[in-house]
Write a protein that holds these residues in place. Structure first.
Motif, mmCIF file in Angstrom:
data_model
loop_
_atom_site.group_PDB
_atom_site.id
_atom_site.type_symbol
_atom_site.label_atom_id
_atom_site.label_comp_id
_atom_site.label_asym_id
_atom_site.label_seq_id
_atom_site.Cartn_x
_atom_site.Cartn_y
_atom_site.Cartn_z
ATOM 1 N N LYS A 96 8.943 67.346 52.681
ATOM 2 C CA LYS A 96 8.435 67.511 53.671
ATOM 3 C C LYS A 96 7.683 68.315 53.098
ATOM 4 O O LYS A 96 6.513 67.651 54.245
ATOM 5 N N GLU A 97 7.214 68.531 52.138
ATOM 6 C CA GLU A 97 5.603 68.957 51.595
ATOM 7 C C GLU A 97 4.924 67.890 51.466
ATOM 8 O O GLU A 97 3.478 67.303 51.185
ATOM 9 N N GLU A 137 12.396 76.876 47.917
ATOM 10 C CA GLU A 137 12.111 77.381 48.750
ATOM 11 C C GLU A 137 11.355 76.998 49.812
ATOM 12 O O GLU A 137 10.358 78.089 49.287
ATOM 13 N N GLU A 138 12.031 77.192 51.201
ATOM 14 C CA GLU A 138 10.320 77.569 52.253
ATOM 15 C C GLU A 138 9.872 78.832 52.046
ATOM 16 O O GLU A 138 9.971 79.683 52.480
ATOM 17 N N LYS A 139 8.458 78.688 51.864
ATOM 18 C CA LYS A 139 7.450 79.527 52.029
ATOM 19 C C LYS A 139 7.378 80.653 53.814
ATOM 20 O O LYS A 139 7.381 79.525 54.344
ATOM 21 N N ASP A 152 16.682 66.911 47.664
ATOM 22 C CA ASP A 152 16.366 68.261 48.153
ATOM 23 C C ASP A 152 14.879 68.154 49.219
ATOM 24 O O ASP A 152 13.380 67.020 49.036
ATOM 25 N N LEU A 179 13.147 69.638 51.041
ATOM 26 C CA LEU A 179 11.470 70.417 51.281
ATOM 27 C C LEU A 179 11.255 69.110 50.421
ATOM 28 O O LEU A 179 9.321 69.911 51.118
ATOM 29 N N ASP A 229 4.269 66.068 54.694
ATOM 30 C CA ASP A 229 3.077 67.706 55.145
ATOM 31 C C ASP A 229 1.555 66.837 53.929
ATOM 32 O O ASP A 229 0.806 67.316 55.720
ATOM 33 N N THR A 267 3.673 68.596 42.212
ATOM 34 C CA THR A 267 3.617 69.256 43.198
ATOM 35 C C THR A 267 1.737 69.359 43.592
ATOM 36 O O THR A 267 1.403 69.085 44.850
#
Length: 902
Positions: free
Chosen positions: A397-398, A863-865, A392, A394, A401, A759
């Protein structure tokens, strides 16, 4: 006669009295009396050799035990054996089990292995007595056999009776188990020959011997016997035969078996069985063992007609070669044959050479060599991981960031390497080049080294993939990028390097100008030559160690151990120990500590002389750490209870925190195949006042319960997520990721909650950097290999996997040096079922699963917010605000008028 009859009458009346027999003093005095006849004493001994009589009176009879023993010593006494049996029972009641055994042995055949029948009391008491005597006899016998001491002939006879009883009952598995425990190899053979199906019992015995806690000498004896018995069968089980040969270190015999299988009719299953044996060898045998098999097979192949070695392709003859000054002069005509003219030469050269058809057996040999070199396994695993990559992006990416420190930046790159392990997918690196360029120094080294994890097994293109980073003619000032690329190159070829790879890494090591390049080259060389026992490579690494550079020396010490894994090389051990005492660099000492532990991998009691010497080094904590680590590797996966107790004693007594921590972690390695037992030993340590012990207990549980989703272990680890010490929280996160890997919500409902915890820890700004490092690594572990691999410290047969154990052990050194995280790649195995046909291709197959699909489902992707667009609302303006604004505007206007006038 009347006196004897009176004695019998009194005894019977006494036994029948209300409340049962009590106060046997009168009868005991008779036994001790010289005036009483032997017949009277005989009647009394027979009467008391009854649990109904002895149970309520033994504590009084015990006062006369010497008198009973004297009756046994009296050769004229007819019931002297019964007197010994009665004395044995009294000694048993007193708790003197050794004395009871000695007297029972004196009773000879009168001591029955089968409990007597009678009342409930008699049956129960006699069963307990017989079992306790047998237990004591077996313990005494085992100790004597183990120590090579002399054994009482009566004890030998009792043990033989025990074997005979169970052989008659056809309880053959019990006989074999007992024979292994008592080191009676002869009884193993007797039991197997008594079986209706010898093949099944032989297979089970091989498994017991390979998995049991047996010393090396006895294991070799038993395996040699089993090998002989397998070969005597009409249809031997060659798979198990080869398992025996691996442990007996007989590669030439393995090659002969493969040759025999291939020599059978090619339409039979001989070739297929040879393929399967080759796959098992690649999975179970060391690199050195496999190389010896390949050498033996090459020798056999050379003798085959039509093989590439036997019929080499003739070199091409140049047409009309033009002579030069350097060309040799043509040979003189000897008169034996005419020298051909130029035209004839050209015709001869142009004539097509008829190719020799390749021997079908040689084709099979070539395929088996490919399997043994790991080419087939790696190819199919790579295909599986590439096609089924469910990383995943994403999640990455999280993490990216949220990076605000160099440690988190490093952890994210390491997590990316783990998450894309073996998938060859480096999209994250390509799409974030600017962000990655922020990595400096050793973070840059680690970033480049992760390419080795991502492209692990992609050997054919390894140099091409790493070319932008590999050392060039113009040396870099620091060499972090170059060192990382050499580490990655070794990781791609880990545990199956070849001569070309080894030469390249050695050349780079020789020409290295910086510590970072030497560091990477040493680690890469150690991984590529793992368990090869290559003396030349070891000597080269030793030269780097002798430079006494802290960074290079740490890698060299570790790599020396990797190259010599399981060799138990005495010279290497002495050199490493000596250098630990001489160097002043902590990093070098820690690298050598790791290397020493790897030398003794899987050697169990053979490594004990080293362990004793290291643990007795009172003034050197690193030596004691090496001793504890050596125990972990020597007994990895054996579950040896006595070693576990020694490690627990070390936790309690050693003043050094590193020793304590490693001792607890070592328990995890020993019990890596027994999660319940590991929890029983380490459960209390999770509440220890010392944070290092708690961290070690968490890691031990993570290792022992890896991939199991063991709920009890999870429940005791979760409280550590709130621990006061940040390194304990870090250890708990990593340990839980080991347990949760490959678990779904259907199999382990708490996994979803754990992912949320990761997370939260990763994204929260106020979280401690060390805990955040653990959370990011844990995320990489739980999603490793595109979510298609698991932590596997044991292979399919349940035997300890050397690559997995070594990889996990070296990974744990990340406590001191983050560059060791990459070695965790060795402990991961794809969770795939791969079936091949005769051509080593995957046929199209369908499998029916009786479980719900949700049990094996991949975790849902994040899912991207979406950013919510709010409507602009007019700001309410108060009337007083309007008045103030109007007054301000009026003043500004007046100022302007004044300026204009000026």
């Amino acid at each position: 006669i009347q006196k004897l009859e009176m004695s019998c009458y009194l005894l019977n009346e006494w036994k029948r009295r209300a409340g049962g027999p009590q106060d046997p003093t009168a009868f005991m005095r008779t036994l001790d009396s010289e005036r009483a006849s032997l017949k009277e004493k005989e009647v009394i001994v027979k009467a008391f050799d009854d649990w109904d009589v002895l149970t309520p009176t033994w504590f009084e009879v015990a006062d006369y035990l010497p008198a009973i023993e004297r009756l046994h010593d009296n050769k004229d006494f007819p019931e002297r054996l019964r007197a010994a049996l009665l004395a044995s029972k009294v000694a048993y009641c007193l708790g003197d089990y050794k004395g009871a055994l000695t007297l029972a042995l004196s009773a000879g055949e009168l001591f029955s292995l089968t409990p007597r029948e009678g009342s409930a009391v008699v049956g129960q008491q006699d069963e307990q007595y017989v079992n306790r005597i047998i237990e004591e006899a077996l313990d005494t016998y085992k100790t004597a056999k183990r120590n090579g001491a002399a054994i009482d002939a009566r004890l030998e006879a009792l043990i033989n009776r025990l074997f005979e009883r169970n052989l008659k009952k056809k309880d053959l598995r019990y006989v074999i188990g007992l024979a292994i425990d008592t080191r009676r190899v002869d009884m193993i053979e007797t039991a197997i020959k008594a079986a209706d199906d010898q093949s099944v019992l032989l297979t089970e015995t091989v498994a017991s011997v390979l998995e049991g806690q047996i010393d090396t000498g006895l294991r070799h004896q038993i395996l040699s016997l089993l090998l002989k018995m397998f070969c005597e069968l009409e249809q031997p089980d060659f798979v198990n035969v080869c398992q025996c040969l691996i442990k007996l270190e007989k590669p030439a015999d393995v090659a002969d078996i493969i040759d025999k299988l291939i020599s059978q009719d090619m339409k039979t299953d001989g070739a297929l069985l040879a393929y399967q044996i080759a796959f098992d060898l690649y999975e179970n045998a060391s690199q050195q063992f496999v190389k010896k098999i390949l050498a033996a097979m090459a020798k056999i192949d050379n003798e085959l007609p039509g093989s590439s070695a036997a019929s080499p392709v003739p070199p091409a003859t140049p047409t009309n070669p033009s002579p030069t000054s350097d060309s040799p002069s043509p040979p003189a005509n000897t008169g034996l044959m005419p020298v051909p003219q130029a035209e004839q030469l050209s015709q001869t050269a142009a004539r097509p050479v008829t190719p020799v058809p390749e021997n079908p057996k040689s084709i099979v040999f070539r395929r088996i060599r490919g399997i043994l070199r790991g080419e087939e396994t790696i190819r199919h695993h790579m295909q599986f991981l590439i096609k089924n990559n469910h990383t995943d992006m994403l999640v990455l990416k999280e993490m990216k960031d949220c990076v605000r420190t160099a440690m988190a930046h490093n952890a994210t790159l390491l997590a990316n390497g783990l998450m894309h392990l073996g998938t060859t997918c480096d999209d994250f690196l390509r799409e974030n080049l600017e962000w990655i360029s922020k990595a400096t120094n050793w973070n840059k080294f680690n970033a480049v080294a992760t390419l080795g994890m991502i492209h692990r097994g992609h050997e054919a293109a390894a140099l091409k993939l790493l070319d932008p980073y590999l050392p060039k003619a113009e040396a870099d000032q620091f060499g972090f990028k170059e060192g990382g690329s050499l580490y990655a190159y070794g990781m791609i070829h880990a545990h199956h390097g070849n001569a070309t790879v080894t030469k390249y890494l050695r050349d780079q090591l020789s020409s290295a100008q910086t510590a970072a390049v030497r560091h990477g080259a040493c680690l890469g060389l150690g991984l590529a030559t793992m368990a090869s026992h290559d003396d030349e490579v070891y000597a080269h690494l030793r030269e780097i160690l002798n430079m006494d550079d802290a960074v290079s020396g740490e890698a060299a010490g570790t790599a020396m151990g990797l190259t010599m894994v399981g060799s138990l090389n005495a010279n290497a051990f002495e050199e490493m120990v000596q250098y630990i005492t001489e160097t002043s660099h902590d990093k070098i000492q820690r690298g050598l500590r790791t290397g020493i532990a790897l030398l003794g991998y899987g050697r169990q009691e053979e490594a004990e002389q080293w362990v004793t010497r290291l643990l007795e080094a009172k003034s050197c904590a690193v030596m004691r750490q090496a001793g504890v680590c050596l125990l972990a590797m020597a007994y990895a996966g054996t579950g040896n209870a006595s070693v576990v107790k020694r490690l627990l004693a070390k936790v309690a007594s050693d003043p050094n925190n590193d020793v304590k921590r490693m001792a607890v972690i070592a328990i995890g390695f020993l019990l890596s195949n027994d999660p319940e037992q590991c929890l029983a030993y380490t459960g209390m340590l999770l509440e220890h006042f010392n944070g290092h012990v708690r961290y070690g207990a968490a890691m031990a549980l993570g290792i022992a319960c890896a991939g199991s989703g063991y709920k009890e272990a999870i429940s005791v680890l979760e409280p550590l997520l709130q621990a006061k010490d940040n390194f304990v929280r870090q250890g708990a996160l990593i340990a839980l990721s080991f347990i949760y890997i490959q678990q779904t919500e259907a199999s382990c409902p708490k996994v979803a909650e754990f992912r949320k915890t990761l997370t939260k820890v990763i994204t929260e700004k106020g979280e401690d950097s060390m805990t955040k490092f653990g959370a990011i690594l844990a995320q990489g572990i739980i999603d490793a290999g595109g979510r298609n691999v698991t932590v596997a410290l044991h292979n399919r047969n349940g035997h300890a996997d050397m690559g997995g154990m070594v990889g996990m052990f070296v990974f744990l050194q990340y406590w001191y040096w983050h560059s060791f995280v990459h070695c965790l790649a060795l402990a991961f195995k794809p969770t795939a079922l791969i079936a091949l046909n005769r051509d080593l291709a995957m046929p199209k197959m369908e499998f029916r699963s009786n479980q719900k699909a949700s049990l094996f489902a991949y975790p849902p992707a994040l899912e991207e917010k979406k950013k919510e667009e709010h409507e602009k609302v007019e700001t309410a303006v108060l009337s007083i605000t309007n008045k103030k604004r109007a007054a301000l505007r009026k003043k500004e206007a007046e100022k302007k008028e004044e300026k204009m006038e000026v």
